[in-house]
Design an enzyme around this catalytic site. Structure first.
Site, PDB file in Angstrom:
ATOM      1  N   LYS A 153      50.062  41.605  44.375  1.00  0.00           N
ATOM      2  CA  LYS A 153      49.693  41.300  45.758  1.00  0.00           C
ATOM      3  C   LYS A 153      48.317  40.667  45.811  1.00  0.00           C
ATOM      4  O   LYS A 153      47.328  41.315  45.473  1.00  0.00           O
ATOM      5  CB  LYS A 153      49.677  42.587  46.595  1.00  0.00           C
ATOM      6  CG  LYS A 153      49.525  42.298  48.077  1.00  0.00           C
ATOM      7  CD  LYS A 153      49.134  43.517  48.869  1.00  0.00           C
ATOM      8  CE  LYS A 153      47.669  43.538  49.203  1.00  0.00           C
ATOM      9  NZ  LYS A 153      47.189  42.383  49.959  1.00  0.00           N
ATOM     10  N   GLY A 207      38.662  45.073  43.940  1.00  0.00           N
ATOM     11  CA  GLY A 207      38.328  44.995  45.357  1.00  0.00           C
ATOM     12  C   GLY A 207      37.153  45.902  45.667  1.00  0.00           C
ATOM     13  O   GLY A 207      36.345  46.215  44.785  1.00  0.00           O
ATOM     14  N   THR A 246      38.069  51.074  48.946  1.00  0.00           N
ATOM     15  CA  THR A 246      39.515  50.910  48.724  1.00  0.00           C
ATOM     16  C   THR A 246      39.897  51.506  47.377  1.00  0.00           C
ATOM     17  O   THR A 246      40.921  52.180  47.253  1.00  0.00           O
ATOM     18  CB  THR A 246      39.916  49.414  48.766  1.00  0.00           C
ATOM     19  OG1 THR A 246      39.270  48.789  49.854  1.00  0.00           O
ATOM     20  CG2 THR A 246      41.408  49.251  48.891  1.00  0.00           C
ATOM     21  N   GLU A 263      38.288  47.662  39.335  1.00  0.00           N
ATOM     22  CA  GLU A 263      37.117  46.767  39.272  1.00  0.00           C
ATOM     23  C   GLU A 263      36.564  46.672  40.689  1.00  0.00           C
ATOM     24  O   GLU A 263      37.199  46.079  41.564  1.00  0.00           O
ATOM     25  CB  GLU A 263      37.533  45.369  38.775  1.00  0.00           C
ATOM     26  CG  GLU A 263      38.133  45.346  37.386  1.00  0.00           C
ATOM     27  CD  GLU A 263      37.118  45.650  36.302  1.00  0.00           C
ATOM     28  OE1 GLU A 263      35.901  45.529  36.552  1.00  0.00           O
ATOM     29  OE2 GLU A 263      37.547  46.036  35.203  1.00  0.00           O
ATOM     30  N   GLU A 312      26.322  47.088  49.280  1.00  0.00           N
ATOM     31  CA  GLU A 312      26.802  45.748  48.953  1.00  0.00           C
ATOM     32  C   GLU A 312      26.992  44.944  50.240  1.00  0.00           C
ATOM     33  O   GLU A 312      27.598  45.433  51.190  1.00  0.00           O
ATOM     34  CB  GLU A 312      28.136  45.842  48.199  1.00  0.00           C
ATOM     35  CG  GLU A 312      28.655  44.501  47.742  1.00  0.00           C
ATOM     36  CD  GLU A 312      30.015  44.586  47.045  1.00  0.00           C
ATOM     37  OE1 GLU A 312      30.925  45.235  47.576  1.00  0.00           O
ATOM     38  OE2 GLU A 312      30.146  43.986  45.963  1.00  0.00           O
TER      39      GLU A 312
END
Ligand code: NAD
Length: 476
Positions: free
Chosen positions: A170, A223, A227, A245, A380
């Site tokens: 996806k 991502g 998440t 990652e 971030e």
């Protein structure tokens, strides 16, 4: 563009759709399927049926399918670069020089890699011999983000397929175009139906249905950290393999003995390439005090000259950020930096290039005057926003560099060889670049520590992830 799911070798007709927006103008320019558990069930079932044959297909034949898919990427490179720029907002020249060639390389790298992948054998003197089989896992889920769409999508599916797994993949719902185009060439490349399925839709809907599906053996995810934590919460109790990652807040450390011009040129790139939307971008620039003023002034002078423009114009170096909501998030982070007492030295605002008045453009932004613990230096932002901090000693530089929950990448600028080795080893991150940035050898381990993730991709690491070792012991 009407994006469609690719399941069991068929490009499906879509029932429920979402709009796809191009960041350069803010206009809706296509639709994507809004998939959910039903599509996931069908894709996983097809992949499960295809697994016995695919996993016992000789590696050289699996590699040949990947090579043919790489040929399709090469032959359609201009189409893909334009699709990436339209979908993501990145400059088409960047997509043409970085994203698309790298996607082709990922496919070829693992086509070759699987044919060089070997396992160990352990002899017990005179008594027994052990050997390790590395068996594909079954059906695996590959979920990728929007910042380097086809680049990161292929980085996952190539090793998964090479190792003999069947894949349900996806891409991000914000940038589905190039993964869709790739899926239209899968059959021609020779992959049997069901081996490689591509689904589109929202993360919490189709992504979540993928990671919670009982027949998914492993999840490879790139991502955001939040998440990633949510996915880990689903996957860990079922003891499935996962590779995560995640985000970063990477330091770029510039010592006074660095090659000033080279450090400056590359720091400009590591700050603003892809509008600062690369997980490896250096967002906290730490500069030794004796050159701080000169470095700051030169960086601000260069950043001020970067003009955002139409992503599809070949001359554009600075494109749009990916979405309206991401632009709002970046602008609110800049507001917060002001509230925290930071001085915005350049940028700090939305820009409205001619023809892109409704697009999502943010000027390159440099901020100084903030302490290491404020939200601006901790969270971030993932946009064209960097901060500057001065340091006096190597110890202080290291303490600032490591003062983060993240640990993905760091950049170090010095001409003192001993210092380079000493400091690099003490930085808590998965990757350290010395006197360069984003120089990538695909054989090297890629990934982060702390909140930047779990596990490594790249080289044989990815093939190890996508296989299960089994030890066989034979008495002599
Ligand atoms: P995101 O976490 O919002 O989405 C990533 C992918 O996960 C998308 O395909 C999304 O649809 C899907 N997703 C979202 N919620 C999900 C859920 N509940 N279950 C399953 N899937 C779900 O991230 P993003 O905004 O697309 O990407 C930006 C982030 O990615 C940044 O934090 C960046 O640092 C990080 N990133 C990390 C690396 C790395 O290699 N470490 C590389 C690129 C980007």
């Amino acid at each position: 563009m009407e994006v469609r799911n690719f399941v069991n070798g068929v490009l499906e007709t879509t029932v429920r759709t979402l709009d796809n927006v191009t960041p350069g103008t803010g206009e809706v320019y296509g639709t994507i399927p809004r998939s959910g558990p039903e599509e996931v069930n069908r894709a996983v079932a097809a992949a499960k049926r295809a697994f016995p044959a695919w996993s016992s297909t000789p590696a050289a034949e699996r590699a040949a399918c990947l090579e043919r898919l790489a040929d399709a990427v090469r032959d359609n490179a201009p189409l893909l670069a334009e699709a990436e720029a339209r979908d993501n907002g990145k400059p088409v020249s960047l997509a043409a020089h970085v994203d698309i060639p790298r996607a082709e390389k990922n496919l070829r790298f693992y086509a070759s890699g699987i044919q060089h992948f070997a396992s160990q054998s352990h002899a017990m003197e005179g008594e027994a011999i052990n050997y390790t089989l590395r068996k594909p896992l079954g059906v695996v889920a590959c979920i990728s983000p929007w910042n380097l769409p086809l680049y990161l999508f292929t980085w996952k599916v190539a090793p998964a397929l090479a190792a003999g797994n069947c894949v349900v993949a996806k891409p991000s719902e914000l940038t589905p175009a190039t993964a869709y185009l790739l899926s239209t060439w899968v059959e021609e490349a020779g992959f049997p139906p069901g081996v490689f399925n591509v689904l589109h839709g929202l993360g919490p809907e189709v992504g979540e249905a993928m990671v919670t599906h009982d027949d998914i053996a492993a999840v490879s995810f790139t991502g955001g950290t939040q998440t990633g934590a949510r996915i880990a919460g689903h996957v860990a109790p079922k003891f499935k393999k996962m590779s995560l990652e995640l985000g970063g807040k990477n330091p770029a450390i510039v010592f006074a003995d660095a090659d000033f011009d080279e450090a400056l040129r590359t720091t400009l790139r590591s700050s603003f390439a892809n509008q600062g939307q690369i997980c490896l971008c250096g967002s906290r620039i730490l500069v030794e005090r004796s050159i701080y003023d000169a470095f700051r002034d030169a960086l601000v002078a260069k950043a001020s000259k970067m003009v955002a423009g139409d992503p599809l114009d070949l001359a554009t170096k600075m494109g749009a950020v990916v979405s309206e909501s991401h632009m709002s998030k970046i602008l609110s982070c800049i507001e917060r930096a002001r509230d925290e007492g930071g001085s915005v030295l350049c940028g700090g605002n939305r820009v409205f290039p001619k023809g892109g008045e409704n697009g999502f453009f943010v000027a390159p932004t440099v901020i100084e005057g903030l302490g290491p613990n404020c939200a601006t230096n901790q969270e971030e932002i993932f946009g064209p926003v960097v901060t500057l901090q001065a340091f006096d000693t190597e110890e202080e530089a290291l303490a600032l560099a490591n003062n983060t929950v993240y640990g993905l990448a760091a950049t170090l600028w010095t001409t003192d060889l001993k210092r380079a080795h000493r400091v690099a080893a003490k930085i808590d991150s998965g990757i350290v670049w010395v006197n360069t940035w984003l120089l990538r050898d695909l054989r090297t381990p890629f990934g982060g520590v702390k909140a930047s993730g779990l596990g490594r991709e790249g080289g044989f690491e990815a093939l190890e992830f996508f296989t299960e070792p089994q030890n066989i012991c034979i008495q002599l």
